[in-house]
Enzyme design. Structure first.
Site, PDB file in Angstrom:
ATOM      1  N   GLY A  95      49.327  11.993  30.928  1.00  0.00           N
ATOM      2  CA  GLY A  95      48.528  11.425  29.835  1.00  0.00           C
ATOM      3  C   GLY A  95      47.345  12.308  29.506  1.00  0.00           C
ATOM      4  O   GLY A  95      47.313  13.487  29.867  1.00  0.00           O
ATOM      5  N   ASN A  96      46.377  11.764  28.789  1.00  0.00           N
ATOM      6  CA  ASN A  96      45.140  12.499  28.495  1.00  0.00           C
ATOM      7  C   ASN A  96      43.989  11.510  28.401  1.00  0.00           C
ATOM      8  O   ASN A  96      44.184  10.310  28.577  1.00  0.00           O
ATOM      9  CB  ASN A  96      45.300  13.345  27.220  1.00  0.00           C
ATOM     10  CG  ASN A  96      45.610  12.483  26.017  1.00  0.00           C
ATOM     11  OD1 ASN A  96      44.790  11.672  25.604  1.00  0.00           O
ATOM     12  ND2 ASN A  96      46.808  12.640  25.452  1.00  0.00           N
ATOM     13  N   TYR A  97      42.796  12.008  28.112  1.00  0.00           N
ATOM     14  CA  TYR A  97      41.583  11.189  28.237  1.00  0.00           C
ATOM     15  C   TYR A  97      41.255  10.360  26.993  1.00  0.00           C
ATOM     16  O   TYR A  97      40.215   9.717  26.952  1.00  0.00           O
ATOM     17  CB  TYR A  97      40.382  12.085  28.550  1.00  0.00           C
ATOM     18  CG  TYR A  97      40.466  12.754  29.895  1.00  0.00           C
ATOM     19  CD1 TYR A  97      40.387  12.009  31.065  1.00  0.00           C
ATOM     20  CD2 TYR A  97      40.615  14.139  29.991  1.00  0.00           C
ATOM     21  CE1 TYR A  97      40.464  12.618  32.302  1.00  0.00           C
ATOM     22  CE2 TYR A  97      40.688  14.758  31.234  1.00  0.00           C
ATOM     23  CZ  TYR A  97      40.613  13.998  32.382  1.00  0.00           C
ATOM     24  OH  TYR A  97      40.694  14.596  33.601  1.00  0.00           O
TER      25      TYR A  97
END
Ligand code: PMT
Length: 207
Positions: free
Chosen positions: A18-20
């Site tokens: 995923g990412n932030y």
């Protein structure tokens, strides 16, 4: 139409890539559009955020492929699309249906490219205004301009992680809007809600 939030690319039943992205930027734009009278289709990756405005119709997705499918399904009836999501460019080639076990050896994950949603919409757009975001860590303006061409965008909203208070998760952002006609407008640090007002003002001028 808006995309917002991250995408999660499943590795096994308990893990993902995923990412932030929190979704704050995209949801703020959805609210601003709805308050000005638009019917908004919000295609959202997994976030902690909720929508309350009755004119925001939220479609929840998890992966980039799901976000792509929902975006392609709804685009042709839209006046504009704003791509604020942080979409994973790659996903694991294979999903392990059982939890991967540690066996002491190196674990190699092969990643394959995801569809580029903005570029796919850019390739089929007719009357719609297509707005991309560019999240950069260096050579921000040059990279953002390349995205305008590559994805056939009308304009791009650039935010750079080189600027404190801009980008992921913060309640603030610092943007520049780069139009395909060469025009550029720079904005100071503002709340994401106020940044949304600037983006929608700019969009309204382009419609
Ligand atoms: O959600 P927040 O925590 O509030 O953070 C906001 C944000 C930083 C995520 C947002 O402001 C932002 O910059 N979103 C775009 C992030 C990004 O993925 O940028 P990019 O430069 O990698 O992608 C360029 C454009 O193509 C973006 O409009 C992106 O949505 C789109 N894209 C990218 C890859 C892909 N496979 N499909 C796409 O549609």
């Amino acid at each position: 139409m808006l995309t917002a939030g991250p995408t999660h690319e499943k590795i096994d039943p308990v893990r993902f890539i995923g990412n932030y992205s929190s979704g704050k930027m995209g949801y703020a734009i959805a609210e601003e559009l709805a308050e000005r009278g638009a019917e908004v289709t919000l295609i959202s990756g997994p976030t902690q955020l909720h929508v309350t405005h009755p004119s925001i119709h939220k479609i929840s997705v998890e992966s980039a492929k799901e976000m792509y499918a929902a975006s392609m399904e709804h685009f042709d009836t839209m006046d504009a699309a704003i791509m604020a999501a942080a979409v994973a460019d790659y996903a694991p080639e294979n999903y392990a249906s059982q939890k991967l076990k540690r066996d002491g050896e190196d674990l190699i994950l092969r990643l394959v490219p995801n569809p580029d949603i903005a570029a796919s919409l850019g390739a089929i757009k007719e009357k719609q205004i297509l707005v991309g975001f560019a999240l950069e860590t260096q050579h921000a303006e040059a990279n953002a301009r390349k995205k305008i061409e590559k994805k056939n965008l009308d304009f791009v909203v650039l935010n750079s992680l080189e600027n404190k208070g801009a980008g992921f998760q913060t309640d603030t952002n610092i943007i520049s809007i780069l139009h395909r006609n060469g025009e550029q407008q720079d904005y100071p640090l503002k709340s994401k809600r106020a940044v949304a007002v600037d983006i929608v003002d700019y969009l309204e001028k382009s419609l």
